[in-house]
Design a protein around this motif. Structure first.
Motif, PDB file in Angstrom:
ATOM      1  N   GLY A   1       0.679  -1.371   0.115  1.00 56.04           N
ATOM      2  CA  GLY A   1      -0.194  -0.104   0.116  1.00 56.04           C
ATOM      3  C   GLY A   1       0.835   1.158  -0.121  1.00 56.04           C
ATOM      4  N   THR A   2       1.922   1.100  -0.171  1.00 61.00           N
ATOM      5  CA  THR A   2       3.055   2.383  -0.415  1.00 61.00           C
ATOM      6  C   THR A   2       3.138   2.817  -1.502  1.00 61.00           C
ATOM      7  N   ALA A   3       2.767   4.279  -1.549  1.00 58.91           N
ATOM      8  CA  ALA A   3       2.679   4.986  -3.041  1.00 58.91           C
ATOM      9  C   ALA A   3       4.148   5.140  -3.521  1.00 58.91           C
ATOM     10  N   LEU A   4       4.072   5.046  -4.894  1.00 58.64           N
ATOM     11  CA  LEU A   4       5.287   5.305  -5.447  1.00 58.64           C
ATOM     12  C   LEU A   4       5.532   6.567  -5.872  1.00 58.64           C
ATOM     13  N   THR A   5       6.581   7.458  -5.724  1.00 58.22           N
ATOM     14  CA  THR A   5       6.599   8.808  -5.914  1.00 58.22           C
ATOM     15  C   THR A   5       6.957   8.770  -7.648  1.00 58.22           C
ATOM     16  N   THR A   6       6.185   9.591  -8.248  1.00 63.82           N
ATOM     17  CA  THR A   6       6.449   9.409  -9.659  1.00 63.82           C
ATOM     18  C   THR A   6       6.082  11.165 -10.119  1.00 63.82           C
ATOM     19  N   PRO A   7       6.224  11.588 -11.227  1.00 67.38           N
ATOM     20  CA  PRO A   7       5.640  12.834 -11.767  1.00 67.38           C
ATOM     21  C   PRO A   7       4.242  12.624 -11.928  1.00 67.38           C
ATOM     22  N   ALA A   8       3.658  13.900 -12.092  1.00 66.46           N
ATOM     23  CA  ALA A   8       2.452  13.800 -12.339  1.00 66.46           C
ATOM     24  C   ALA A   8       1.931  13.077 -13.630  1.00 66.46           C
ATOM     25  N   ALA A   9       0.568  12.470 -13.656  1.00 68.87           N
ATOM     26  CA  ALA A   9       0.143  11.875 -14.855  1.00 68.87           C
ATOM     27  C   ALA A   9      -0.078  12.891 -15.627  1.00 68.87           C
ATOM     28  N   LYS A  10      -0.235  12.764 -16.973  1.00 68.57           N
ATOM     29  CA  LYS A  10      -0.606  13.985 -17.827  1.00 68.57           C
ATOM     30  C   LYS A  10      -1.644  13.523 -18.886  1.00 68.57           C
ATOM     31  N   VAL A  11      -2.528  14.491 -19.259  1.00 67.87           N
ATOM     32  CA  VAL A  11      -3.261  14.288 -20.388  1.00 67.87           C
ATOM     33  C   VAL A  11      -2.643  13.871 -21.668  1.00 67.87           C
ATOM     34  N   GLU A  12      -2.900  13.093 -22.320  1.00 70.00           N
ATOM     35  CA  GLU A  12      -1.859  12.830 -23.649  1.00 70.00           C
ATOM     36  C   GLU A  12      -2.332  14.026 -24.614  1.00 70.00           C
ATOM     37  N   PRO A  13      -1.153  14.766 -25.144  1.00 68.75           N
ATOM     38  CA  PRO A  13      -1.327  15.842 -26.234  1.00 68.75           C
ATOM     39  C   PRO A  13      -2.020  15.414 -27.240  1.00 68.75           C
ATOM     40  N   GLY A  14      -3.025  15.906 -27.950  1.00 70.64           N
ATOM     41  CA  GLY A  14      -3.880  15.568 -28.990  1.00 70.64           C
ATOM     42  C   GLY A  14      -4.794  14.432 -28.788  1.00 70.64           C
ATOM     43  N   GLN A  15      -4.945  13.900 -27.529  1.00 68.59           N
ATOM     44  CA  GLN A  15      -5.760  12.924 -27.096  1.00 68.59           C
ATOM     45  C   GLN A  15      -6.468  13.196 -25.609  1.00 68.59           C
TER      46      GLN A  15
END
Length: 121
Positions: free
Chosen positions: A68-82
């Protein structure tokens, strides 16, 4: 009397026809990796495609390990053009089960969320 009955019928038919549209929420159409996948290696990204456009600032993906430990990642992004696709780049993951937690706000103002798991060998 007949005109009133016809009018009521038309109103009821329109309400029934438009109700699914008015109350529709975003639906996850496709996930990569898919739910319950067993992978030999870490996927390069998590990619979630929905049936409608997303609000980028209110859409996120969180990845947690088997404890249950959260992985540190950059923020998710909406796909350009999608505008209906949310993407999260991944570092190399340890072997084990990983839980994907997502939430989004669609452009029509509906907040939806969900989760699923995949496993890395």
């Amino acid at each position: 009397m007949f005109k009133r009955t016809v009018f009521r019928f038309i109103i009821a038919a329109l309400a029934a026809a438009l109700a699914p549209v008015a109350f529709a929420h975003a639906v996850l159409k496709e996930a990569s990796p898919p739910a319950d996948a067993v992978l030999d290696t870490t996927p390069a990204q998590i990619r979630l495609q929905f049936n409608e456009a997303l609000e980028a600032g209110f859409s996120k993906i969180t990845l947690t390990d088997g404890r249950g430990t959260a992985l540190t990642t950059p923020a998710a992004k909406v796909e350009p053009g999608q505008p209906d696709t949310l993407v999260l780049g991944l570092p190399v993951l340890a072997a084990g089960t990983w839980q994907v937690h997502w939430s989004t706000l669609t452009r029509d103002g509906h907040r939806v969320k969900g989760d699923y798991a995949f496993r890395v060998k």
